[in-house]
Design a protein around this motif. Sequence first.
Motif, PDB file in Angstrom:
ATOM      1  N   LEU A 286       0.834  -1.209   0.000  1.00  0.00           N
ATOM      2  CA  LEU A 286       0.000   0.000   0.000  1.00  0.00           C
ATOM      3  C   LEU A 286       0.865   1.253   0.000  1.00  0.00           C
ATOM      4  O   LEU A 286       0.572   2.225  -0.691  1.00  0.00           O
ATOM      5  CB  LEU A 286      -0.925   0.004   1.221  1.00  0.00           C
ATOM      6  N   VAL A 287       1.946   1.215   0.788  1.00  0.00           N
ATOM      7  CA  VAL A 287       2.860   2.362   0.848  1.00  0.00           C
ATOM      8  C   VAL A 287       3.548   2.554  -0.497  1.00  0.00           C
ATOM      9  O   VAL A 287       3.599   3.674  -1.042  1.00  0.00           O
ATOM     10  CB  VAL A 287       3.900   2.168   1.966  1.00  0.00           C
ATOM     11  N   GLU A 288       4.075   1.470  -1.058  1.00  0.00           N
ATOM     12  CA  GLU A 288       4.825   1.555  -2.317  1.00  0.00           C
ATOM     13  C   GLU A 288       3.931   1.931  -3.496  1.00  0.00           C
ATOM     14  O   GLU A 288       4.400   2.550  -4.459  1.00  0.00           O
ATOM     15  CB  GLU A 288       5.536   0.229  -2.579  1.00  0.00           C
ATOM     16  N   ALA A 289       2.639   1.569  -3.400  1.00  0.00           N
ATOM     17  CA  ALA A 289       1.705   1.927  -4.477  1.00  0.00           C
ATOM     18  C   ALA A 289       1.217   3.370  -4.360  1.00  0.00           C
ATOM     19  O   ALA A 289       0.521   3.860  -5.247  1.00  0.00           O
ATOM     20  CB  ALA A 289       0.514   0.968  -4.473  1.00  0.00           C
ATOM     21  N   GLY A 290       1.581   4.053  -3.277  1.00  0.00           N
ATOM     22  CA  GLY A 290       1.172   5.438  -3.086  1.00  0.00           C
ATOM     23  C   GLY A 290      -0.287   5.601  -2.718  1.00  0.00           C
ATOM     24  O   GLY A 290      -0.842   6.707  -2.806  1.00  0.00           O
ATOM     25  N   LEU A 291      -0.918   4.507  -2.283  1.00  0.00           N
ATOM     26  CA  LEU A 291      -2.333   4.579  -1.898  1.00  0.00           C
ATOM     27  C   LEU A 291      -2.515   5.225  -0.536  1.00  0.00           C
ATOM     28  O   LEU A 291      -3.610   5.693  -0.201  1.00  0.00           O
ATOM     29  CB  LEU A 291      -2.953   3.181  -1.903  1.00  0.00           C
ATOM     30  N   VAL A 292      -1.457   5.249   0.261  1.00  0.00           N
ATOM     31  CA  VAL A 292      -1.463   5.940   1.542  1.00  0.00           C
ATOM     32  C   VAL A 292      -0.244   6.857   1.585  1.00  0.00           C
ATOM     33  O   VAL A 292       0.671   6.722   0.771  1.00  0.00           O
ATOM     34  CB  VAL A 292      -1.431   4.943   2.729  1.00  0.00           C
ATOM     35  N   ASP A 297       0.387   6.777   7.955  1.00  0.00           N
ATOM     36  CA  ASP A 297      -0.913   7.280   7.496  1.00  0.00           C
ATOM     37  C   ASP A 297      -1.969   6.859   8.522  1.00  0.00           C
ATOM     38  O   ASP A 297      -2.010   5.704   8.943  1.00  0.00           O
ATOM     39  CB  ASP A 297      -1.245   6.679   6.121  1.00  0.00           C
ATOM     40  N   PRO A 298      -2.824   7.792   8.973  1.00  0.00           N
ATOM     41  CA  PRO A 298      -3.802   7.464  10.019  1.00  0.00           C
ATOM     42  C   PRO A 298      -4.798   6.368   9.662  1.00  0.00           C
ATOM     43  O   PRO A 298      -5.513   5.887  10.539  1.00  0.00           O
ATOM     44  CB  PRO A 298      -4.522   8.801  10.256  1.00  0.00           C
ATOM     45  N   ARG A 299      -4.840   5.957   8.399  1.00  0.00           N
ATOM     46  CA  ARG A 299      -5.707   4.833   8.029  1.00  0.00           C
ATOM     47  C   ARG A 299      -5.008   3.496   8.219  1.00  0.00           C
ATOM     48  O   ARG A 299      -5.651   2.452   8.174  1.00  0.00           O
ATOM     49  CB  ARG A 299      -6.132   4.972   6.567  1.00  0.00           C
ATOM     50  N   MET A 300      -3.703   3.522   8.403  1.00  0.00           N
ATOM     51  CA  MET A 300      -2.927   2.293   8.515  1.00  0.00           C
ATOM     52  C   MET A 300      -3.078   1.697   9.919  1.00  0.00           C
ATOM     53  O   MET A 300      -3.146   2.424  10.919  1.00  0.00           O
ATOM     54  CB  MET A 300      -1.458   2.591   8.237  1.00  0.00           C
ATOM     55  N   PRO A 301      -3.089   0.354  10.027  1.00  0.00           N
ATOM     56  CA  PRO A 301      -3.185  -0.288  11.342  1.00  0.00           C
ATOM     57  C   PRO A 301      -1.828  -0.401  12.036  1.00  0.00           C
ATOM     58  O   PRO A 301      -1.693  -1.103  13.025  1.00  0.00           O
ATOM     59  CB  PRO A 301      -3.738  -1.667  10.999  1.00  0.00           C
ATOM     60  N   THR A 302      -0.801   0.275  11.476  1.00  0.00           N
ATOM     61  CA  THR A 302       0.492   0.301  12.148  1.00  0.00           C
ATOM     62  C   THR A 302       0.359   1.056  13.459  1.00  0.00           C
ATOM     63  O   THR A 302      -0.518   1.912  13.621  1.00  0.00           O
ATOM     64  CB  THR A 302       1.539   0.992  11.265  1.00  0.00           C
ATOM     65  N   ILE A 303       1.259   0.760  14.385  1.00  0.00           N
ATOM     66  CA  ILE A 303       1.217   1.470  15.665  1.00  0.00           C
ATOM     67  C   ILE A 303       1.460   2.958  15.435  1.00  0.00           C
ATOM     68  O   ILE A 303       0.799   3.813  16.050  1.00  0.00           O
ATOM     69  CB  ILE A 303       2.246   0.877  16.642  1.00  0.00           C
ATOM     70  N   SER A 304       2.382   3.286  14.517  1.00  0.00           N
ATOM     71  CA  SER A 304       2.631   4.701  14.232  1.00  0.00           C
ATOM     72  C   SER A 304       1.419   5.345  13.560  1.00  0.00           C
ATOM     73  O   SER A 304       1.126   6.529  13.794  1.00  0.00           O
ATOM     74  CB  SER A 304       3.876   4.856  13.362  1.00  0.00           C
ATOM     75  N   ILE A 496      -5.457  -4.572  -2.880  1.00  0.00           N
ATOM     76  CA  ILE A 496      -5.214  -3.359  -3.674  1.00  0.00           C
ATOM     77  C   ILE A 496      -6.481  -2.968  -4.422  1.00  0.00           C
ATOM     78  O   ILE A 496      -6.894  -1.807  -4.419  1.00  0.00           O
ATOM     79  CB  ILE A 496      -4.047  -3.562  -4.654  1.00  0.00           C
ATOM     80  N   ALA A 497      -7.134  -3.962  -5.043  1.00  0.00           N
ATOM     81  CA  ALA A 497      -8.384  -3.687  -5.771  1.00  0.00           C
ATOM     82  C   ALA A 497      -9.495  -3.275  -4.820  1.00  0.00           C
ATOM     83  O   ALA A 497     -10.398  -2.530  -5.202  1.00  0.00           O
ATOM     84  CB  ALA A 497      -8.801  -4.917  -6.570  1.00  0.00           C
ATOM     85  N   ASP A 498      -9.431  -3.767  -3.576  1.00  0.00           N
ATOM     86  CA  ASP A 498     -10.483  -3.474  -2.608  1.00  0.00           C
ATOM     87  C   ASP A 498     -10.206  -2.204  -1.802  1.00  0.00           C
ATOM     88  O   ASP A 498     -10.915  -1.904  -0.849  1.00  0.00           O
ATOM     89  CB  ASP A 498     -10.636  -4.647  -1.628  1.00  0.00           C
ATOM     90  N   PHE A 499      -9.167  -1.466  -2.176  1.00  0.00           N
ATOM     91  CA  PHE A 499      -8.835  -0.237  -1.449  1.00  0.00           C
ATOM     92  C   PHE A 499     -10.002   0.733  -1.502  1.00  0.00           C
ATOM     93  O   PHE A 499     -10.589   0.985  -2.556  1.00  0.00           O
ATOM     94  CB  PHE A 499      -7.589   0.409  -2.059  1.00  0.00           C
ATOM     95  N   ASN A 500     -10.360   1.278  -0.367  1.00  0.00           N
ATOM     96  CA  ASN A 500     -11.478   2.202  -0.258  1.00  0.00           C
ATOM     97  C   ASN A 500     -11.025   3.601  -0.675  1.00  0.00           C
ATOM     98  O   ASN A 500     -10.347   4.302   0.081  1.00  0.00           O
ATOM     99  CB  ASN A 500     -11.993   2.212   1.185  1.00  0.00           C
ATOM    100  N   THR A 501     -11.359   3.990  -1.886  1.00  0.00           N
ATOM    101  CA  THR A 501     -10.924   5.290  -2.414  1.00  0.00           C
ATOM    102  C   THR A 501     -11.575   6.457  -1.681  1.00  0.00           C
ATOM    103  O   THR A 501     -11.159   7.602  -1.843  1.00  0.00           O
ATOM    104  CB  THR A 501     -11.241   5.384  -3.918  1.00  0.00           C
ATOM    105  N   GLU A 502     -12.593   6.183  -0.885  1.00  0.00           N
ATOM    106  CA  GLU A 502     -13.254   7.239  -0.111  1.00  0.00           C
ATOM    107  C   GLU A 502     -12.884   7.162   1.373  1.00  0.00           C
ATOM    108  O   GLU A 502     -13.621   7.631   2.230  1.00  0.00           O
ATOM    109  CB  GLU A 502     -14.772   7.135  -0.285  1.00  0.00           C
ATOM    110  N   SER A 503     -11.718   6.564   1.653  1.00  0.00           N
ATOM    111  CA  SER A 503     -11.302   6.390   3.045  1.00  0.00           C
ATOM    112  C   SER A 503     -10.759   7.667   3.678  1.00  0.00           C
ATOM    113  O   SER A 503     -10.487   7.708   4.864  1.00  0.00           O
ATOM    114  CB  SER A 503     -10.254   5.283   3.153  1.00  0.00           C
ATOM    115  N   LEU A 504     -10.585   8.719   2.864  1.00  0.00           N
ATOM    116  CA  LEU A 504     -10.185  10.023   3.401  1.00  0.00           C
ATOM    117  C   LEU A 504     -11.033  11.110   2.772  1.00  0.00           C
ATOM    118  O   LEU A 504     -11.104  11.230   1.548  1.00  0.00           O
ATOM    119  CB  LEU A 504      -8.700  10.293   3.129  1.00  0.00           C
ATOM    120  N   GLN A 505     -11.684  11.899   3.622  1.00  0.00           N
ATOM    121  CA  GLN A 505     -12.461  13.047   3.177  1.00  0.00           C
ATOM    122  C   GLN A 505     -11.934  14.279   3.910  1.00  0.00           C
ATOM    123  O   GLN A 505     -11.854  14.286   5.144  1.00  0.00           O
ATOM    124  CB  GLN A 505     -13.953  12.837   3.481  1.00  0.00           C
TER     125      GLN A 505
END
Length: 561
Positions: A286-292, A297-304, A496-505
């Motif tokens: 996701l990071v390398e594809a530039g989707l976040v 990114d606050p949508r990521m489930p990483t601790i950061s 990747i195909a299931d990425f929610n393109t409306e996950s940030l408004q």
Amino acid sequence: MAEHIENAVASEEVVSVNFIEAEINKDNEEGVYGGRVHTRFPPEPNGYLHIGHAKSICLNFGLGKEYNGSTNLRFDDTNPEKEDVEYVNSIMEDVKWLGFDWTGEVRYASDYFGQMYEYAQKLISLGKAYVDDQTAEEIRQTRGDFNTPGTNSPYRERSIEENLALFEDMKQGKFKDGEKVLRAKIDMADPNIVMRDPVLYRIVNAEHHRTGAEWNIYPMYDFAHPIEDAIERITHSVCTLEFEVHRPLYDWVLVDWDDTEIPRQIEFARLNVTKMVMSKRKLRALVEAGLVSGWDDPRMPTISGLRRRGYTPSAIRDFCNRIGVAKADSTVDIALLEFCIREDLKLKAPRPMVVVDPVKVIIDNYPEGQTEIVTVENNPENEELGSREVTFGREIYIERSDFMEEPVKKFFRLAPGKEVRLKGAYFITCQSVIKDENGNITEIHCTYDPETKSGSGCTRKVKGTLHWVEASTAVDMEVRLYDYLLCEESDNKDFIADFNTESLQIMHSKGEASLATTVAGDHFQFLRQGYFVTDKDSEPEHIVVNRIVGLRDSWAKQQNK
């Protein structure tokens, strides 16, 4: 589902039944380790940690603390092609942020490369390891499957002297990557495929982030891990369930180790959370594809990412404690995580007024140029937070969704001819609206009743109370509304195909004047909007806040119905 979980958790006391603690207690009663408990958290520095790792952190460091023992932080840096100092630093930051500290210095698998090499030589000398010239594909094809035993390598019966010489040549960099490997000599017909002569060392002619070009061979994780535990005198090596099938190999590696006290491996179920991607490989994609925007990114489930989203260490620790430790894999509803952050912030967070999607209201009978101060509570559920003074005037902003030109049943907010209360101020009644050429409402004109000021003793009641922001003192804000990374119907396979393109408004919003001095990390509950945190992108002239989680909104539920 979310409401069910919140009600269930709120009504029941959380009870932890931890089978790992039961095993440790048994060891202590039998004096296996002299009553000593020493755990470790051994991440690979090849990515950022996610919330699944938070469970392991809380478990390992929690056990060390509970038994007055020790917990090591050790990086399993045995794959130089995928590791980076950036990941090392982020992991140390995550552990400390969660509220834990490790015993002594940070440790690395690379600290023990010399001892591992010597032990591998010992196994060769005992006839328990050999150098194989087969390719990775040939090894895979000759390993067999659950119904078919494997086939011995044609190089399995090399002499001890030849194996020692070839292993030394591997170390000296005389072969190319993949040209040779060191394998354990166990049993190619073992029912456990892991035990069919597993690879112990492979050739990797690459720079290591700590040892540079010193080594041309690197141990496999299954070989390195038990040796690291033994060197550090770990008592209980707690790991996730996928390593259960590897436990016989863990024990086999240490059979000839020169110590009577050998660590034991205990497995627990890994954490899976609905609507979250729980794989470092997928998160990296996701990071390398530039989707976040990055690992944080606050949508990521990483601790950061969760930290930047606004989750607190205490909320994540509470979440990990509530889900407990189990032996069987399961999936936890994300609603429980959201419940934990609401519980943590509901008494702590002040409640300023912010209008996320503003529309202007002009109170026609309020004197032009006049303002006054009204008082509102910082948090009605926590009197210790006190109250604050807010400016009120003729022009204010309210939420666009708080007005409906043709109100439906049970809509108790502002509408033509309808009266509502402005929090901490007056009752207002809508008289008219102004629209632009596209039919969008640009202004709502109202009148107010000066006898209805909050605290004046007015006994007349209305059903709706709106939050608002006075126009002349309003702070411009960028409000980022985050949703889940994956679409609702995603099965998490083609993520990747299931990425929610409306996950940030991104909303251009208005906040009360007190928010002009907010700094990164400040937590709030915006009235009737949810919990928010000031983002690291925020500057005095450009306030940026992230929505952590919303509030349960009865009207929104009615709309959905």
